[in-house]
Design a protein around this motif. Structure first.
Motif, PDB file in Angstrom:
ATOM      1  N   THR A  71       0.845  -1.193   0.000  1.00 31.23           N
ATOM      2  CA  THR A  71       0.000   0.000   0.000  1.00 31.23           C
ATOM      3  C   THR A  71       0.882   1.244   0.000  1.00 31.23           C
ATOM      4  O   THR A  71       2.114   1.160   0.036  1.00 31.23           O
ATOM      5  CB  THR A  71      -0.936   0.011   1.224  1.00 31.23           C
ATOM      6  OG1 THR A  71      -0.132  -0.023   2.423  1.00 31.23           O
ATOM      7  CG2 THR A  71      -1.865  -1.190   1.201  1.00 31.23           C
ATOM      8  N   GLN A  73       3.070   4.199   0.981  1.00 33.42           N
ATOM      9  CA  GLN A  73       3.965   4.523   2.089  1.00 33.42           C
ATOM     10  C   GLN A  73       4.352   6.002   1.988  1.00 33.42           C
ATOM     11  O   GLN A  73       4.521   6.530   0.881  1.00 33.42           O
ATOM     12  CB  GLN A  73       5.233   3.659   2.043  1.00 33.42           C
ATOM     13  CG  GLN A  73       4.961   2.167   1.960  1.00 33.42           C
ATOM     14  CD  GLN A  73       4.357   1.628   3.243  1.00 33.42           C
ATOM     15  OE1 GLN A  73       4.707   2.064   4.336  1.00 33.42           O
ATOM     16  NE2 GLN A  73       3.457   0.663   3.111  1.00 33.42           N
ATOM     17  N   ARG A  98       4.805   3.324  -3.354  1.00 30.90           N
ATOM     18  CA  ARG A  98       4.431   1.960  -3.005  1.00 30.90           C
ATOM     19  C   ARG A  98       5.325   1.000  -3.766  1.00 30.90           C
ATOM     20  O   ARG A  98       5.921   1.354  -4.803  1.00 30.90           O
ATOM     21  CB  ARG A  98       2.963   1.682  -3.317  1.00 30.90           C
ATOM     22  CG  ARG A  98       2.592   1.715  -4.801  1.00 30.90           C
ATOM     23  CD  ARG A  98       1.117   1.425  -4.990  1.00 30.90           C
ATOM     24  NE  ARG A  98       0.723   1.451  -6.392  1.00 30.90           N
ATOM     25  CZ  ARG A  98       0.795   0.408  -7.203  1.00 30.90           C
ATOM     26  NH1 ARG A  98       1.275  -0.754  -6.739  1.00 30.90           N
ATOM     27  NH2 ARG A  98       0.421   0.499  -8.455  1.00 30.90           N
TER      28      ARG A  98
END
Length: 281
Positions: A71, A73, A98
């Protein structure tokens, strides 16, 4: 006695074997949740092919699965550089990225953990990308052309991180600072510009005042010219008489007891004579 004890161990052994089979069966599968990707390693060797969301078989006892969060970051990364005019410039960037789920196996083999990715890949490449963007412009341009600076930075960072399986989604400049020497130079320049603008304003004001004086002088001269033409015309003496009387009245004195019209013509300027003034002498 021995023959009687041997059968009693069979249920115990059977229970142990059954428990081991249950443990092994549970250890033979791994569940990858949405937003994750896994890397299967057998006897310490990473296997090709990422494990995407779902349930996957893995050899029991001899295998392990490293799960990566794919997901978005977000990390804040500082950077420093020198500009085109050799001024020090520092910034802080917020990087949203990501991991590419398809390339997590390569990431596992080359970088390992997410912390390693940030410290060994994202941070150094952010620094290099900022150097590329800052070197294209002066420090003043870096401040006034902030959107262009960010665009150059984004292009450089995307091209550098893409080969590592890192997808940059967005970046933002949190802070942009320059050296104290440049800050002092900017302050001095602003003061000088303000003084110059003040000088221009004063000069314009003086020019406008001078123009106003010229206009007033022209107006007065025109009024005098018109008055002279009026006096030359027929009945000009009456105008003088009228103005003399009005001027005398505006002075606040009382009306004279004697009004002497001098000369041969009744149209000459009147001579104002007050017997009251003589009585007081």
């Amino acid at each position: 006695m021995t023959r009687q004890s041997t059968p009693s161990l069979q249920p115990l052994i059977g229970g142990i074997i059954a428990a081991l089979l249950v443990v092994i069966s549970f250890n033979s599968f791994v569940v990858i949740n949405p937003g994750q990707a896994g890397v299967l390693s057998i006897l310490g060797k990473a296997q090709d092919g990422a494990l995407l969301e779902g349930i996957h078989f893995k050899p029991p006892l001899v295998s392990a699965v490293d799960v990566y969060d794919v997901t978005v970051q977000k990390f804040e990364v500082p950077a420093q550089s020198a500009t085109k005019d050799l001024q020090d410039l520092s910034a802080s960037f917020a990087i949203n990225f990501r991991l590419d789920p398809v390339q997590v196996v390569t990431i596992r083999r080359t970088q390992g953990t997410l912390q390693n990715i940030v410290s060994k890949i994202v941070a150094p490449q952010t620094q290099e990308s900022f150097k590329i963007a800052a070197a294209k412009r002066t420090v003043e341009q870096a401040i006034t052309q902030r959107s262009e600076l960010k665009e150059d930075f984004d292009n450089a960072l995307n091209s550098r991180l893409e080969k590592y399986g890192i997808i940059v989604l967005d970046t933002s400049v949190i802070d942009l600072n320059f050296s104290p020497e440049f800050a002092k130079a900017v302050e001095d320049k602003q003061i000088a510009e303000q003084k110059a603008q003040r000088a221009v304003y004063i000069a314009q004001e003086a020019e406008q005042e001078a123009q106003a004086d010229i206009n007033r002088a022209k107006g007065k001269a025109e009024a005098q010219r018109l008055l002279a033409e009026t006096l030359k015309a027929q009945g000009g003496e009456l105008v003088l008489q009228k103005e003399a009387i009005e001027a005398w009245k505006e002075g606040g004195a009382q009306m004279p007891k004697v009004l002497v019209m001098g000369g041969e013509s009744n149209s000459s300027v009147p001579f104002l004579f007050n017997f009251g003034d003589l009585a007081t002498q």
